[in-house]
Scaffold this motif. Structure first.
Motif, PDB file in Angstrom:
ATOM      1  N   ASP A 160       0.855  -1.195   0.000  1.00 38.32           N
ATOM      2  CA  ASP A 160       0.000   0.000   0.000  1.00 38.32           C
ATOM      3  C   ASP A 160       0.888   1.241   0.000  1.00 38.32           C
ATOM      4  O   ASP A 160       1.880   1.313   0.741  1.00 38.32           O
ATOM      5  CB  ASP A 160      -0.885   0.035   1.251  1.00 38.32           C
ATOM      6  CG  ASP A 160      -2.015  -0.993   1.219  1.00 38.32           C
ATOM      7  OD1 ASP A 160      -2.254  -1.571   0.146  1.00 38.32           O
ATOM      8  OD2 ASP A 160      -2.648  -1.207   2.272  1.00 38.32           O
ATOM      9  N   THR A 192      -4.189   7.684   4.716  1.00 33.62           N
ATOM     10  CA  THR A 192      -4.659   7.857   3.346  1.00 33.62           C
ATOM     11  C   THR A 192      -3.708   7.072   2.447  1.00 33.62           C
ATOM     12  O   THR A 192      -2.505   7.382   2.393  1.00 33.62           O
ATOM     13  CB  THR A 192      -4.667   9.334   2.930  1.00 33.62           C
ATOM     14  OG1 THR A 192      -5.504  10.068   3.827  1.00 33.62           O
ATOM     15  CG2 THR A 192      -5.198   9.487   1.508  1.00 33.62           C
ATOM     16  N   VAL A 194      -2.989   4.517  -1.243  1.00 30.88           N
ATOM     17  CA  VAL A 194      -3.344   3.925  -2.528  1.00 30.88           C
ATOM     18  C   VAL A 194      -3.185   2.421  -2.339  1.00 30.88           C
ATOM     19  O   VAL A 194      -2.078   1.950  -2.035  1.00 30.88           O
ATOM     20  CB  VAL A 194      -2.420   4.403  -3.662  1.00 30.88           C
ATOM     21  CG1 VAL A 194      -2.750   3.671  -4.961  1.00 30.88           C
ATOM     22  CG2 VAL A 194      -2.529   5.905  -3.849  1.00 30.88           C
ATOM     23  N   GLU A 198      -4.172  -1.347  -6.676  1.00 29.71           N
ATOM     24  CA  GLU A 198      -4.344  -0.185  -7.544  1.00 29.71           C
ATOM     25  C   GLU A 198      -2.988   0.349  -8.007  1.00 29.71           C
ATOM     26  O   GLU A 198      -2.803   0.703  -9.170  1.00 29.71           O
ATOM     27  CB  GLU A 198      -5.112   0.909  -6.789  1.00 29.71           C
ATOM     28  CG  GLU A 198      -5.073   2.283  -7.431  1.00 29.71           C
ATOM     29  CD  GLU A 198      -5.757   2.351  -8.785  1.00 29.71           C
ATOM     30  OE1 GLU A 198      -5.543   3.353  -9.500  1.00 29.71           O
ATOM     31  OE2 GLU A 198      -6.513   1.410  -9.142  1.00 29.71           O
ATOM     32  N   GLN A 199      -2.013   0.378  -7.088  1.00 26.02           N
ATOM     33  CA  GLN A 199      -0.675   0.852  -7.449  1.00 26.02           C
ATOM     34  C   GLN A 199      -0.032  -0.066  -8.476  1.00 26.02           C
ATOM     35  O   GLN A 199       0.580   0.395  -9.451  1.00 26.02           O
ATOM     36  CB  GLN A 199       0.202   0.940  -6.197  1.00 26.02           C
ATOM     37  CG  GLN A 199       1.620   1.413  -6.461  1.00 26.02           C
ATOM     38  CD  GLN A 199       1.684   2.816  -7.012  1.00 26.02           C
ATOM     39  OE1 GLN A 199       0.819   3.645  -6.711  1.00 26.02           O
ATOM     40  NE2 GLN A 199       2.687   3.096  -7.822  1.00 26.02           N
ATOM     41  N   ALA A 209      -1.344   6.362 -10.183  1.00 29.14           N
ATOM     42  CA  ALA A 209      -2.491   5.879  -9.405  1.00 29.14           C
ATOM     43  C   ALA A 209      -3.175   7.061  -8.719  1.00 29.14           C
ATOM     44  O   ALA A 209      -2.514   7.897  -8.095  1.00 29.14           O
ATOM     45  CB  ALA A 209      -2.037   4.860  -8.374  1.00 29.14           C
ATOM     46  N   THR A 210      -4.488   7.147  -8.847  1.00 28.23           N
ATOM     47  CA  THR A 210      -5.237   8.267  -8.256  1.00 28.23           C
ATOM     48  C   THR A 210      -6.260   7.825  -7.219  1.00 28.23           C
ATOM     49  O   THR A 210      -6.726   8.641  -6.421  1.00 28.23           O
ATOM     50  CB  THR A 210      -5.971   9.050  -9.364  1.00 28.23           C
ATOM     51  OG1 THR A 210      -6.837   8.150 -10.080  1.00 28.23           O
ATOM     52  CG2 THR A 210      -4.973   9.677 -10.326  1.00 28.23           C
ATOM     53  N   LYS A 211      -6.607   6.540  -7.204  1.00 25.52           N
ATOM     54  CA  LYS A 211      -7.610   6.049  -6.261  1.00 25.52           C
ATOM     55  C   LYS A 211      -7.010   5.919  -4.871  1.00 25.52           C
ATOM     56  O   LYS A 211      -6.069   5.155  -4.647  1.00 25.52           O
ATOM     57  CB  LYS A 211      -8.141   4.699  -6.730  1.00 25.52           C
ATOM     58  CG  LYS A 211      -9.154   4.087  -5.772  1.00 25.52           C
ATOM     59  CD  LYS A 211      -9.558   2.682  -6.242  1.00 25.52           C
ATOM     60  CE  LYS A 211     -10.502   2.037  -5.240  1.00 25.52           C
ATOM     61  NZ  LYS A 211     -10.858   0.646  -5.647  1.00 25.52           N
ATOM     62  N   THR A 212      -7.542   6.663  -3.924  1.00 28.29           N
ATOM     63  CA  THR A 212      -7.057   6.573  -2.545  1.00 28.29           C
ATOM     64  C   THR A 212      -8.184   6.169  -1.605  1.00 28.29           C
ATOM     65  O   THR A 212      -9.367   6.315  -1.930  1.00 28.29           O
ATOM     66  CB  THR A 212      -6.473   7.918  -2.067  1.00 28.29           C
ATOM     67  OG1 THR A 212      -7.501   8.904  -2.074  1.00 28.29           O
ATOM     68  CG2 THR A 212      -5.308   8.352  -2.945  1.00 28.29           C
ATOM     69  N   GLU A 213      -7.793   5.650  -0.442  1.00 31.41           N
ATOM     70  CA  GLU A 213      -8.756   5.276   0.592  1.00 31.41           C
ATOM     71  C   GLU A 213      -8.289   5.839   1.928  1.00 31.41           C
ATOM     72  O   GLU A 213      -7.080   5.880   2.202  1.00 31.41           O
ATOM     73  CB  GLU A 213      -8.871   3.754   0.696  1.00 31.41           C
ATOM     74  CG  GLU A 213      -9.416   3.065  -0.532  1.00 31.41           C
ATOM     75  CD  GLU A 213      -9.499   1.554  -0.346  1.00 31.41           C
ATOM     76  OE1 GLU A 213      -9.159   1.072   0.765  1.00 31.41           O
ATOM     77  OE2 GLU A 213      -9.884   0.863  -1.309  1.00 31.41           O
TER      78      GLU A 213
END
Length: 364
Positions: A160, A192, A194, A198-199, A209-213
């Motif tokens: 991550d 926060t 990625v 996704e990475q 990669a732009t999707k974060t959680e």
């Protein structure tokens, strides 16, 4: 039976008993001896050690050998005879078993740890070499490991990308621990990230990669006896994306000490001419992303192994210099280096024949 004969028989039996005891009784020691050396500019087991694609490379001559130490396994129990022989052998070194395998570490655990360190040394060698060549490298902070049974288990995963902690941007691995320990045990901390999947997909598709959680984790109390810190149970590290492919093909080697020689080998293959001028140079040393060379273990074993292979010059971490200089193998010049730039400068002097200018190791 005559007294003289009886005395000789008793002495012989006692000697046999002592020899048997020496062979049968284990002692808590392990042995180090010179291991193989491998030319990072050449082939190993039929394939190039360094394989670079997607970027122009150049022929390289001479030797830039990484060196190794051979050690007895964690499960091996040395006997008294072997220990004495090792102490007397000039090129070997006998040390307490716990020096090599502390805290009851098993062979499997030691092998895994060495493999991880070797893999990390390859990554830092690539970064250091490319930085020395002013070739951009993208880097980011990642979750390296997650401790089993910790608050982070199942919440964060190895790989991550950590973008921020509590909304504060993370730039270095050390930032993660600093931000977490601002909390008291039992308080929540927000990561926060990625996600690793996704990475990986973004890297494969050559995109950012732009999707974060946002993941909230309740901190726990550390097990430190002197300090009760807030922790989540992860270690942070750095990952990189390189502008072209660099593969290091070398099996059955562990530990971080080949970093410097890998970095120099990569640098040599990416630049015209020869760093060594055809000379036989060996060396050792860890290396970080900024090219700083760090100390290693078993320096005397490595210098002996390099000399036996034919090396004339040995690039030596500055912190190992004094120890190495106490027993320099005949015909080998120990060259002190603090950084990759020091090593490149030394190689420039070696190939031009200005060896009187080399910063050599001395006993402090």
């Amino acid at each position: 039976m005559p007294r003289r004969t009886a005395t000789m028989l008793a002495s012989t039996l006692m000697l046999i008993a002592l020899l048997c005891a020496g062979v049968l009784i284990p002692v808590p020691y392990s042995e180090l001896s010179p291991g193989p050396t491998v030319n990072t500019l050449g082939d190993h087991d039929g394939e190039p050690v360094l394989q670079i694609s997607g970027r122009k490379t150049y022929p390289a001559s001479g030797h830039l050998n990484m060196t190794t130490v051979r050690v007895t396994s964690a499960d091996y129990r040395m006997n008294i005879v072997e220990a004495v022989y090792g102490w007397l052998a000039h090129d070997n070194k006998v040390v307490p078993h716990d020096t090599l395998y502390p805290d009851g570490k098993t062979e499997e655990e030691s092998t895994q740890e060495n493999a991880e360190e070797f893999s990390q040394s390859q990554e830092t060698a690539k970064v250091a070499a490319l930085k020395a060549l002013d070739i951009p490298v993208r880097s980011w902070v990642i979750v390296s490991t997650v401790v089993k049974g910790s608050p982070a288990e199942g919440r964060l995963h190895a790989g991550d990308v950590v973008k921020a902690v509590d909304g504060t941007a993370v730039k270095e691995p050390a930032d993660v621990a600093e931000l977490v320990t601002k909390h008291k045990p039992g308080q929540d901390v927000v990561f926060t990230v990625v996600p690793a999947k996704e990475q990986a997909a973004a890297e494969k598709e050559n995109r950012t990669a732009t999707k974060t959680e946002d993941i909230t984790i309740t901190t726990a109390r550390s097990d430190d006896s002197l300090e009760k810190r807030a922790i989540v149970g992860i270690s942070a590290g750095t990952d990189h994306t390189f502008p072209f492919s660099i593969d290091i093909k070398l099996a059955d080697v562990g530990g971080p000490s080949a970093g410097l020689m890998f970095a120099l080998g990569i640098y040599d293959k990416l630049t015209p001419g020869s760093l060594t001028g055809g000379k036989f140079v060996a060396g050792t040393g860890t290396i970080d992303d900024d090219g700083k060379v760090g100390p290693i273990g078993g320096i005397q074993m490595k210098t002996v192994g390099a000399r036996d292979k034919g090396a004339r010059y040995f690039l030596t971490p500055a912190d190992n210099c004094s120890s190495a200089a106490k027993d320099t193998p005949a015909g080998l010049t120990l060259v002190k280096v603090n950084t990759i730039d020091d090593a490149l400068g030394a190689l420039r002097d070696i190939r031009s024949g200005k060896t009187a200018d080399l910063p050599t190791c001395t006993v402090r």
